[in-house]
Scaffold this motif. Structure first.
Motif, PDB file in Angstrom:
ATOM      1  N   ALA A   1     -16.165 -11.323 -13.686  1.00  0.00           N
ATOM      2  CA  ALA A   1     -15.448 -11.636 -12.982  1.00  0.00           C
ATOM      3  C   ALA A   1     -13.942 -11.755 -13.198  1.00  0.00           C
ATOM      4  O   ALA A   1     -13.552 -11.702 -14.032  1.00  0.00           O
ATOM      5  N   VAL A   2     -13.119 -10.553 -12.267  1.00  0.00           N
ATOM      6  CA  VAL A   2     -11.621 -10.639 -12.793  1.00  0.00           C
ATOM      7  C   VAL A   2     -10.903 -11.268 -12.024  1.00  0.00           C
ATOM      8  O   VAL A   2     -11.000 -12.111 -10.853  1.00  0.00           O
ATOM      9  N   ARG A   3      -9.360 -12.145 -12.381  1.00  0.00           N
ATOM     10  CA  ARG A   3      -8.547 -12.537 -12.014  1.00  0.00           C
ATOM     11  C   ARG A   3      -7.344 -12.516 -11.957  1.00  0.00           C
ATOM     12  O   ARG A   3      -6.848 -12.225 -12.951  1.00  0.00           O
ATOM     13  N   LEU A   4      -6.161 -12.494 -10.997  1.00  0.00           N
ATOM     14  CA  LEU A   4      -4.886 -12.066 -10.577  1.00  0.00           C
ATOM     15  C   LEU A   4      -4.004 -13.192 -10.052  1.00  0.00           C
ATOM     16  O   LEU A   4      -4.205 -13.736  -9.388  1.00  0.00           O
ATOM     17  N   ASP A   5      -3.472 -13.711 -11.130  1.00  0.00           N
ATOM     18  CA  ASP A   5      -2.044 -14.447 -11.126  1.00  0.00           C
ATOM     19  C   ASP A   5      -0.822 -14.095  -9.609  1.00  0.00           C
ATOM     20  O   ASP A   5      -0.655 -13.470 -10.750  1.00  0.00           O
ATOM     21  N   TYR A   6      -0.792 -14.503  -8.962  1.00  0.00           N
ATOM     22  CA  TYR A   6       0.233 -14.271  -7.989  1.00  0.00           C
ATOM     23  C   TYR A   6       0.491 -12.874  -8.103  1.00  0.00           C
ATOM     24  O   TYR A   6       2.068 -12.207  -7.664  1.00  0.00           O
ATOM     25  N   PRO A   7       0.267 -11.524  -7.691  1.00  0.00           N
ATOM     26  CA  PRO A   7      -0.208 -10.942  -7.017  1.00  0.00           C
ATOM     27  C   PRO A   7       1.673  -9.843  -6.374  1.00  0.00           C
ATOM     28  O   PRO A   7       1.006 -11.120  -4.994  1.00  0.00           O
ATOM     29  N   LYS A   8       2.252  -9.518  -6.276  1.00  0.00           N
ATOM     30  CA  LYS A   8       3.211  -9.280  -5.153  1.00  0.00           C
ATOM     31  C   LYS A   8       3.231  -8.257  -4.669  1.00  0.00           C
ATOM     32  O   LYS A   8       4.199  -7.651  -3.255  1.00  0.00           O
ATOM     33  N   LYS A   9       2.715  -7.013  -4.950  1.00  0.00           N
ATOM     34  CA  LYS A   9       2.976  -5.932  -4.005  1.00  0.00           C
ATOM     35  C   LYS A   9       1.975  -5.008  -4.077  1.00  0.00           C
ATOM     36  O   LYS A   9       0.521  -4.935  -4.861  1.00  0.00           O
ATOM     37  N   CYS A  10       1.055  -5.087  -3.092  1.00  0.00           N
ATOM     38  CA  CYS A  10       0.007  -4.401  -2.612  1.00  0.00           C
ATOM     39  C   CYS A  10       0.134  -3.486  -1.086  1.00  0.00           C
ATOM     40  O   CYS A  10       0.963  -3.794  -0.620  1.00  0.00           O
ATOM     41  N   PHE A  11      -1.111  -2.713  -1.193  1.00  0.00           N
ATOM     42  CA  PHE A  11      -1.134  -1.524  -0.588  1.00  0.00           C
ATOM     43  C   PHE A  11      -2.028  -1.221   0.520  1.00  0.00           C
ATOM     44  O   PHE A  11      -3.579  -1.870   0.226  1.00  0.00           O
ATOM     45  N   VAL A  12      -1.978  -0.723   1.853  1.00  0.00           N
ATOM     46  CA  VAL A  12      -3.727  -0.645   2.751  1.00  0.00           C
ATOM     47  C   VAL A  12      -4.078   0.232   2.204  1.00  0.00           C
ATOM     48  O   VAL A  12      -3.619   1.576   1.435  1.00  0.00           O
ATOM     49  N   TYR A  13      -5.036   0.413   2.832  1.00  0.00           N
ATOM     50  CA  TYR A  13      -6.402   1.234   1.953  1.00  0.00           C
ATOM     51  C   TYR A  13      -5.636   3.084   2.109  1.00  0.00           C
ATOM     52  O   TYR A  13      -5.894   3.906   1.159  1.00  0.00           O
ATOM     53  N   TRP A  14      -5.649   3.212   3.684  1.00  0.00           N
ATOM     54  CA  TRP A  14      -5.644   4.743   3.788  1.00  0.00           C
ATOM     55  C   TRP A  14      -4.090   5.256   3.864  1.00  0.00           C
ATOM     56  O   TRP A  14      -3.785   6.017   4.333  1.00  0.00           O
ATOM     57  N   ASP A  15      -3.056   4.325   3.252  1.00  0.00           N
ATOM     58  CA  ASP A  15      -2.267   4.504   2.817  1.00  0.00           C
ATOM     59  C   ASP A  15      -1.378   4.128   1.892  1.00  0.00           C
ATOM     60  O   ASP A  15      -0.993   2.842   1.814  1.00  0.00           O
ATOM     61  N   PRO A  16      -1.414   4.793   0.316  1.00  0.00           N
ATOM     62  CA  PRO A  16      -0.538   3.894  -0.525  1.00  0.00           C
ATOM     63  C   PRO A  16       0.523   3.797  -0.307  1.00  0.00           C
ATOM     64  O   PRO A  16       0.700   3.235  -1.767  1.00  0.00           O
TER      65      PRO A  16
END
Length: 618
Positions: free
Chosen positions: A567-582
């Motif tokens: 089980a993994v948890r991230l608190d308030y991630p702010k920078k995410c990207f779509v799969y097909w374009d990093p």
């Protein structure tokens, strides 16, 4: 020659005789009086006896903390330091001592002079020395007899008393004070004012990878966080206390020890943790937290029998660094943080519905999602949806539709069996067991929200991971275990039927596929199943309006007969990207943040497990 007695001879002889008798009487009286004189309620004889007693404390060695394989996670080590008394170090030894300490002679002379000028009697010249340090060997060699130097000393001494002065002292009369005279003496002597002292310190070989779990000790050697604090009564041991007495037999003096308290060294504590898995998991969540600019991250890895193989938190600290301290870096978020698990609860809603017979979870079973239920509106993508598609796409309205077919009591009883709202008993001092409100207090929307991890329940990450153990135990749930004592608790709570569990596990396999929300948890060559989750963070009792979220992924591998549950948890991630374009930013969800952390952690574990072969090797 003829001798004659002088005048008054007999009178003078009598005076000397009687004076001598008086002196003897006074001397005897004083001796008896001193012997029996009471000092603070005790005779001087008893007082001397008391001063001959010395209480010695033997410090217990603190027990080690070990991983499941016996690798050391925390250990007591010995350091040495060289302590000087500059006021009594002989000048003749200063050059040799400087060489032994590996210090330039002129620099050392100047240092000693400065300490003497300030009348410093305690000066630690070297510290934190390993027991193999050459400086210690140099000092030991310097103290050998063949190395002794001729040391000359000049002292001021008082002239010795003559017979008349001694007589005066006996009758209590102070003689005249005489002027002291100088006396010089030279002799071969050992170096003075140099002592090698030992000090224990707690050392953590795995540094920050496991610090929030192990905790640390304070300056008094008492555990203040984590395992060090939770099991301090076992690790610390008991200091021994002895009273040393001087006894005399015939012409020999010997020491007799009276044991007041037996020395008992601390016990070792062996954890179920695998330090290699711990290392991989910690580095995975650290990398992903930094990449996604998350405030913090945590993860837990379980074996099917409930043993905890890794429990990692980030940020963390190096417990060997005693110069700085931040309590947040020792926070065990896996156990201490209360969370809403979000959509990671949807598989259990499907398991409950399947066991109750309100769904079949087959490919031809269609769930109508065209009608609004409460605040949940239909989307424009689907009108009818399968259970498989509900889990693949994490569809809220489809989940709520199925929850409407179940009773409040059904949910409550199943969630209770899964252990929500109850302590795991791992580290009671820090564990937050969460809440599961009784179904009698639920409102109209509570059943709907509890079906996807909100509403009348919250939990911690360890409880959530434990619930997923049903997929490794044919629907049954074992207790979690952190201490490796050789006794495996085989008791399990049957929560769901084996048939239902197997069917939902097969569906979760498709969640970690290009069709599912967990597509970023795919590991080439290995079977993976799991579920994503996203929940708004509660700040000051209210859901965040700033977009602060927790993202989750809970999964297992292999799908059939799982060996690892993470089980993994991230608190308030702010920078995410779509799969097909990093380079193309997207809002952060469990699918594009926590799922990636899960993949990195699980992949490193599987690759290093020689018993698990990838599908490409088959």
């Amino acid at each position: 020659m003829k001798f004659t007695r002088v005048q008054n001879y007999w009178n003078r002889q009598a005076l000397v005789k009687y004076s001598f008798i008086v002196i003897i009487v006074v001397f005897v009286y004083q001796a008896i009086n001193i012997h029996s004189k009471q000092v603070n309620g005790a005779s001087l004889q008893n007082e001397a006896s008391n001063k001959a007693e010395k209480t010695l404390t033997e410090n217990a060695v603190r027990g080690n903390i070990l991983d499941r394989n016996g690798d050391i996670l925390a250990i007591d080590l010995i350091q040495k330091r060289v302590n000087l008394d500059p006021m009594i170090i002989q000048d003749e030894y200063i050059p040799l001592l400087a060489e032994a300490l590996l210090i330039p002679i002129e620099e050392f002379k100047e240092t000693i002079e400065n300490k003497r000028a300030n009348e410093r009697k305690y000066f630690i010249v070297k510290k934190n020395l390993k027991v193999t340090d050459p400086i210690l060997k140099n000092i030991a060699k310097l103290k050998q007899k063949k190395q002794w130097l001729e040391v000359c000393e000049t002292k001021l001494i008082s002239p010795s008393n003559n017979l008349i002065d001694k007589a005066k002292l006996l009758i209590g009369i102070e003689p005249e004070i005489k002027e002291k005279i100088e006396k010089k003496s030279c002799d071969d002597k050992i170096i003075a004012g140099v002592a090698i002292q030992s000090s224990g310190f707690r050392y953590y070989p795995k540094t920050e990878s496991i610090a929030p779990l192990l905790g640390r000790t304070n300056n008094n050697y008492i555990g203040v966080f984590g395992i060090e604090a939770e099991f301090d009564r076992y690790l610390a041991g008991v200091n021994g206390v002895k009273i040393m007495k001087d006894n005399k037999s015939s012409s020999n003096i010997y020491h007799q020890a009276e044991i007041v308290r037996e020395l008992k060294n601390g016990e070792n504590v062996k954890l179920t943790i695998d330090s290699d898995i711990q290392f991989h998991v910690y580095n995975a969540i650290k990398e992903q937290a930094e990449f996604h600019e998350a405030d913090s991250a945590s993860a837990i890895v379980l074996s099917p029998n409930g043993e905890i193989l890794a429990l990692a938190n980030y940020p963390s600290a190096n417990p060997n660094d005693r110069k700085s301290f931040d309590a947040e870096e020792y926070r065990n978020r896996v156990l201490a943080d209360k969370i809403e698990p979000g959509s990671t609860m949807k598989p259990f809603t499907m398991l409950l519905a399947l066991d109750k017979g309100v769904i079949t979870a087959t490919e031809d079973e269609l769930i109508d999602v065209t009608e609004r239920i409460g605040n949940h509106r239909p989307d424009e993508k689907y009108t009818e949806i399968t259970v498989k598609l509900i889990l693949e796409k994490s569809h809220n309205l489809g989940t709520i539709n199925i929850s409407e077919r179940l009773e409040n009591e059904d949910f409550y009883n199943a969630w209770k069996k899964l252990g929500f709202g109850e302590s795991l008993g791992l580290m009671p001092s820090i564990e937050n067991p969460g809440i599961l409100r009784h179904f009698s207090t639920w409102g109209l929307t509570d059943k709907r929200s509890v079906s996807f991890g909100h509403g009348p329940m919250n939990t911690n990450l360890a409880q959530l991971a434990r619930a997923y153990l049903v997929f490794a135990n044919d629907g049954a749930l074992p207790a979690l275990k952190l201490i490796k004592d050789g006794n495996i608790d085989t008791k399990k709570q049957q929560v769901f039927s084996p048939e239902s569990t197997k069917r939902i596990a097969e569906i979760l396999d498709s969640v970690a596929s290009m069709k599912g929300s967990g597509y970023r948890a795919i590991i080439d060559g290995y079977d993976v199943a799991g579920k994503t989750g996203t929940a708004e963070m509660v700040i000051d009792g209210k859901y965040s309006k700033e977009g602060q979220k927790r993202t989750y992924f809970v999964g297992f591998s292999p799908v059939i007969n799982p060996k690892y549950i993470i089980a993994v948890r991230l608190d308030y991630p702010k920078k995410c990207f779509v799969y097909w374009d990093p380079t193309l930013r997207n809002r952060c969800e469990g699918s594009n943040s926590a799922a990636m952390a899960f993949k990195v952690a699980m992949e490193r574990i599987l690759i290093n497990d020689l018993e698990i072969h990838s599908k490409s090797e088959s």
